[in-house]
Design an enzyme around this catalytic site. Structure first.
Site, short mmCIF file in Angstrom:
data_model
loop_
_atom_site.label_atom_id
_atom_site.label_comp_id
_atom_site.label_asym_id
_atom_site.label_seq_id
_atom_site.Cartn_x
_atom_site.Cartn_y
_atom_site.Cartn_z
N CYS A 2 -25.30 -13.33 -12.12
CA CYS A 2 -25.36 -13.05 -10.69
C CYS A 2 -26.35 -13.98 -9.99
O CYS A 2 -27.34 -14.40 -10.58
CB CYS A 2 -25.83 -11.62 -10.46
SG CYS A 2 -24.85 -10.41 -11.32
N ARG A 27 -23.52 -20.76 -11.63
CA ARG A 27 -24.03 -19.78 -12.59
C ARG A 27 -22.90 -18.92 -13.17
O ARG A 27 -23.11 -18.26 -14.19
CB ARG A 27 -25.06 -18.87 -11.92
CG ARG A 27 -26.28 -19.62 -11.44
CD ARG A 27 -27.06 -18.79 -10.42
NE ARG A 27 -27.73 -17.68 -11.03
CZ ARG A 27 -28.96 -17.70 -11.51
NH1 ARG A 27 -29.68 -18.79 -11.44
NH2 ARG A 27 -29.50 -16.62 -12.04
N TRP A 74 -21.58 -11.38 -11.46
CA TRP A 74 -20.98 -11.58 -12.78
C TRP A 74 -20.97 -10.19 -13.41
O TRP A 74 -22.04 -9.64 -13.71
CB TRP A 74 -21.84 -12.57 -13.58
CG TRP A 74 -21.26 -12.93 -14.91
CD1 TRP A 74 -20.28 -13.85 -15.16
CD2 TRP A 74 -21.64 -12.40 -16.19
NE1 TRP A 74 -20.03 -13.92 -16.51
CE2 TRP A 74 -20.84 -13.05 -17.17
CE3 TRP A 74 -22.56 -11.45 -16.62
CZ2 TRP A 74 -20.95 -12.77 -18.52
CZ3 TRP A 74 -22.67 -11.17 -17.97
CH2 TRP A 74 -21.86 -11.84 -18.91
N ASN A 98 -29.43 -8.72 -9.78
CA ASN A 98 -29.03 -9.48 -10.97
C ASN A 98 -29.74 -8.84 -12.16
O ASN A 98 -30.95 -8.67 -12.13
CB ASN A 98 -29.49 -10.95 -10.80
CG ASN A 98 -29.28 -11.79 -12.05
OD1 ASN A 98 -28.53 -11.39 -12.94
ND2 ASN A 98 -29.94 -12.93 -12.11
N GLY A 99 -28.97 -8.49 -13.19
CA GLY A 99 -29.61 -7.89 -14.37
C GLY A 99 -28.90 -6.62 -14.77
O GLY A 99 -27.77 -6.36 -14.35
N GLU A 479 -19.93 -27.11 -32.30
CA GLU A 479 -19.99 -27.39 -30.86
C GLU A 479 -18.60 -27.73 -30.31
O GLU A 479 -18.23 -27.30 -29.22
CB GLU A 479 -21.00 -28.53 -30.61
CG GLU A 479 -21.03 -29.11 -29.20
CD GLU A 479 -21.45 -28.13 -28.12
OE1 GLU A 479 -21.78 -26.97 -28.42
OE2 GLU A 479 -21.42 -28.53 -26.94
N LYS A 483 -16.88 -25.63 -27.38
CA LYS A 483 -16.45 -26.27 -26.13
C LYS A 483 -14.98 -25.99 -25.86
O LYS A 483 -14.59 -25.63 -24.76
CB LYS A 483 -16.65 -27.76 -26.29
CG LYS A 483 -17.42 -28.65 -25.45
CD LYS A 483 -18.63 -28.45 -24.70
CE LYS A 483 -19.33 -27.14 -24.67
NZ LYS A 483 -20.76 -27.24 -24.64
N GLU A 486 -14.30 -22.23 -24.97
CA GLU A 486 -14.84 -21.71 -23.71
C GLU A 486 -14.11 -22.23 -22.49
O GLU A 486 -14.02 -21.53 -21.49
CB GLU A 486 -16.36 -21.92 -23.59
CG GLU A 486 -16.82 -23.32 -23.38
CD GLU A 486 -18.34 -23.43 -23.29
OE1 GLU A 486 -18.96 -22.53 -22.71
OE2 GLU A 486 -18.89 -24.41 -23.80
N HIS A 502 -13.49 -22.18 -49.38
CA HIS A 502 -14.02 -20.83 -49.62
C HIS A 502 -13.44 -19.80 -48.65
O HIS A 502 -14.01 -18.75 -48.46
CB HIS A 502 -15.55 -20.85 -49.53
CG HIS A 502 -16.17 -21.77 -50.54
ND1 HIS A 502 -16.20 -21.47 -51.88
CD2 HIS A 502 -16.71 -23.01 -50.41
CE1 HIS A 502 -16.77 -22.48 -52.53
NE2 HIS A 502 -17.08 -23.42 -51.66
N LYS A 602 -23.42 -19.55 -16.29
CA LYS A 602 -24.24 -20.71 -16.63
C LYS A 602 -25.62 -20.30 -17.11
O LYS A 602 -26.17 -20.87 -18.03
CB LYS A 602 -24.34 -21.62 -15.41
CG LYS A 602 -25.09 -22.93 -15.65
CD LYS A 602 -24.30 -23.85 -16.55
CE LYS A 602 -25.02 -25.14 -16.87
NZ LYS A 602 -24.42 -25.78 -18.06
C1 F6R Z 1 -21.84 -23.68 -23.91
C2 F6R Z 1 -23.00 -23.29 -23.13
C3 F6R Z 1 -23.79 -22.12 -23.57
C4 F6R Z 1 -25.28 -22.37 -23.37
C5 F6R Z 1 -26.09 -21.10 -23.71
C6 F6R Z 1 -27.58 -21.34 -23.59
O1 F6R Z 1 -21.22 -24.81 -23.37
O2 F6R Z 1 -23.31 -23.89 -22.14
O3 F6R Z 1 -23.50 -21.79 -24.89
O4 F6R Z 1 -25.67 -23.44 -24.18
O5 F6R Z 1 -25.71 -20.08 -22.84
O6 F6R Z 1 -27.94 -21.66 -22.30
P1 F6R Z 1 -29.33 -22.34 -22.00
O7 F6R Z 1 -29.32 -23.70 -22.62
O8 F6R Z 1 -29.42 -22.40 -20.51
O9 F6R Z 1 -30.39 -21.48 -22.62
#
Ligand code: F6R
Length: 607
Positions: A2, A27, A74, A98-99, A479, A483, A486, A502, A602
């Site tokens: 949020c 965000r 959110w 927010n929270g 990773e 990527k 998501e 395994h 974000k």
């Molecule tokens: C994936 C992604 C998330 C962040 C994670 C940590 O693409 O962006 O997995 O890496 O939420 O966020 P930060 O780095 O802001 O602590």
């Protein structure tokens, strides 16, 4: 997560609030709203979905008023619809939050017993009713807010508006960030400095347990005992940029393409390329004096830390424990006097990473963090920071922050190796020289985009993808899978290549593409054996390697992405790019919301 905005000024605030909310879009959110005091009454417009829907509503039914609050939501409690969208009202109070209010069920039951009727399923609405009850009992708005705040458990940043006082916004923080913006006879509240950038760069960050009374003339800050506290006003460092995609279709595309430049900036902050040395940047602990390093982070930042572990152990011989922060915070890891802790976070606000940091603080170990937002909470609570110079990262999927985090880990490995005597000056110089080439190789990797786009078209047809890698390519495999899932919503798994037999080998058939990340390094042959196992079972291989690797693999029918040949040490930084491009183009073909994928945020400020 949020986003919150509050403005008390001299101009109609609704358009200004929407403008600020747009800057918080990155965000992640699924509904939005704004409330003002219009003709002496609380009024609001809310809409499910993107801000454009709220703007349409405001165009049909404009909202006047010189004071207001706004929110991008959110969803946590209750589906993302208009009824659950903030601001929430109770009698003469409006709130954005927010929270998560952890004791909301208990408070809700108490308020229902008192005759309050709930319009939404949110935890936030209990706060509005709590304050309304205090007001009904005769408390002044500020006192009513304080009394209610004392009842709340959990994480919150919130802003409140009171009918009857058009010169008052009350804000509070316990967990998620909240900043006061100082203007000329106009004051602001925002989840971060980016939201307030068009209005002011003069920012005061609230600390946990702070609450504030904001009026046109200024802001007073109090603690949970009700005592006035002083918090320093600062010039924000993150505000001068424009949230602008340039010529790119998405922020993610722009951020992928910025990497040669931001990797170069970040490396140059820590390394001296002219004489191949490490700069004498400040560190909160001496690497020679620690016997263990605990790294903790979430998501992509965690995977950067995992590659960091390989490097720090290999080149500096420091035993490294690495944990996902949501696990670390509760697992009561013993930390000795000679331990140090390192946290990695793009936003610097991730709730679990912050909680892990606070665990280490209580254990008394020195704390460093690799952060992109320099005035974030994690940065401010660390003994020292290693800033990534990635610039604001807006796309929800982390790209350039990741490669900048890797650039710092690589620089730290060289620095630590020198301090601990595990690297000679010559070896360190060679590593710095290799790193100085990383931006050039990253530019070359970007030229593979057309080829990657073609493969992405094929990938967009499948439902499951496996990523494999060994050594530092193993975290890259994780990773790559993260990527892809998501932003394209295709199910993907990353595995250590040696782990294939395994279990996951059972999944292999002709419908399952297997993306293998394998630069021609010391262990390339081992990965080739794993690829043969896949090929023997009819699996479709997409191999990311260099020329020597492509020749050495000699696999019929495999798609190959041929990267430039580069020193093994820097390969993880550069190989991240084709992985990101593959996910990006797959998502574009599939038509998903690349910059704001469904359900994701974000800045994850709740646990
Ligand atoms: C994936 C992604 C998330 C962040 C994670 C940590 O693409 O962006 O997995 O890496 O939420 O966020 P930060 O780095 O802001 O602590």
């Amino acid at each position: 997560m949020c986003g919150i905005v509050g403005i008390v000024g001299h101009n109609p605030v609704a358009p200004l609030i929407v403008d600020a909310l747009k800057r918080l879009e990155y965000r992640g959110y699924d509904s939005a709203g704004v409330a003002t005091i219009e003709d002496g009454r609380l009024a609001r417009r809310r809409a499910e979905g993107k801000l454009i829907n709220l703007e349409r509503k405001l165009a049909e039914e404009p909202l006047g008023g010189l004071i207001g609050i706004g929110h991008t939501r959110w969803a946590t409690h209750g589906v993302p619809n208009e009824v659950n969208a903030h601001p929430h009202f109770s009698e003469n109070v409006a709130i954005v939050h927010n929270g998560i209010i952890e004791n909301f069920s208990e408070l809700r039951a108490e308020l229902v017993a008192d005759g309050f009727v709930f319009a939404s399923q949110t935890d936030t609405e209990v706060v509005a009713h709590l304050i309304a009850r205090e007001l009904m009992r005769g408390a002044a708005p500020k006192d009513a807010a304080f009394a209610a705040l004392k009842r709340l458990q959990g994480a919150f940043a919130l802003a409140l508006l009171f009918r009857g006082d058009e010169d008052l916004i009350v804000g509070a923080r316990n967990g998620p960030p909240l900043a006061i913006g100082h203007g000329e006879g106009e004051m602001y509240l925002g989840s971060d400095a980016i939201a307030l950038a068009p209005f002011t760069e003069a920012i005061t960050y609230l600390e946990d347990g702070d609450w504030t009374v904001v009026r046109r003339s200024g802001a007073e800050i109090f603690d949970m005992e009700g005592r006035t506290v002083q918090r320093q006003q600062q010039q924000s460092v993150g505000t001068s940029f424009l949230v602008d995609k340039g010529n790119h279709r998405h922020f993610m595309e722009k951020e992928i393409h910025e990497q040669p430049e931001v990797i170069a900036h970040t490396l140059a902050h820590y390394l001296d390329f002219t004489n191949g040395s490490v700069k004498p940047f400040e560190t909160p602990f001496n690497f020679a004096e620690i016997d263990r390093l605990a790294i903790s982070a979430c998501g992509t930042a965690y995977l950067a830390g995992l590659i960091g572990k390989y490097w720090l152990e290999r080149y500096a011989r420091i035993p490294v424990d690495i944990d996902i922060a949501s696990e670390f915070r509760y697992r009561e890891m013993p930390l000795s006097n000679a331990s140090a802790a390192l946290f990695v976070s793009q936003s610097g606000e991730t709730a679990d990473t912050l909680a892990s940091l606070r665990y280490c603080r209580a254990e008394g170990v020195p704390i460093a963090s690799i952060v992109n937002v320099r005035d974030s909470t994690i940065a401010r609570e660390s003994d020292g920071i290693f800033p990534t110079l990635a610039g604001p990262e807006i796309g929800v999927a982390s790209t350039k922050a990741f490669t900048c985090q890797l650039s710092i880990f690589a620089s730290l490995a060289v620095r630590a190796g020198l301090e601990r005597g595990t690297l000679t000056q010559d070896e360190a110089r060679a590593m710095v020289r290799s790193l100085s080439e990383a931006p050039r190789y990253a530019s070359q990797a970007l030229r593979l985009e057309e080829r990657i786009e073609k493969i992405a078209r094929e990938l967009s047809q499948v439902r499951h993808v496996l990523y494999l890698g060994r050594d530092t390519s193993y975290p890259l495999a994780l990773e790559g899978a993260l990527k892809l899932k998501e932003i394209s919503y295709i199910h993907a798994e990353g595995y250590a290549a040696g782990e294939l037999k395994h279990g996951p080998i059972a999944l292999i058939d002709e419908t399952m593409p297997v993306i293998v990340i394998a630069p021609h390094d010391r262990i390339f042959e081992k990965t080739v054996s794993n690829m043969q196992e896949v090929a023997a079972r009819g699996g479709r291989i997409i191999l990311i390697t260099d020329e020597e690797g492509a020749a050495g693999a000699a696999l019929d029918g495999a798609e190959t992405i041929v990267m430039p040949t580069m020193p093994e040490f820097i390969a993880p930084i550069v190989y991240a790019l084709p992985i990101q491009m593959l996910a990006y183009h797959t998502a574009v073909v599939m038509g998903t919301d690349v910059d704001q994928p469904r359900n994701l945020a974000k800045s994850v400020t709740v646990e």
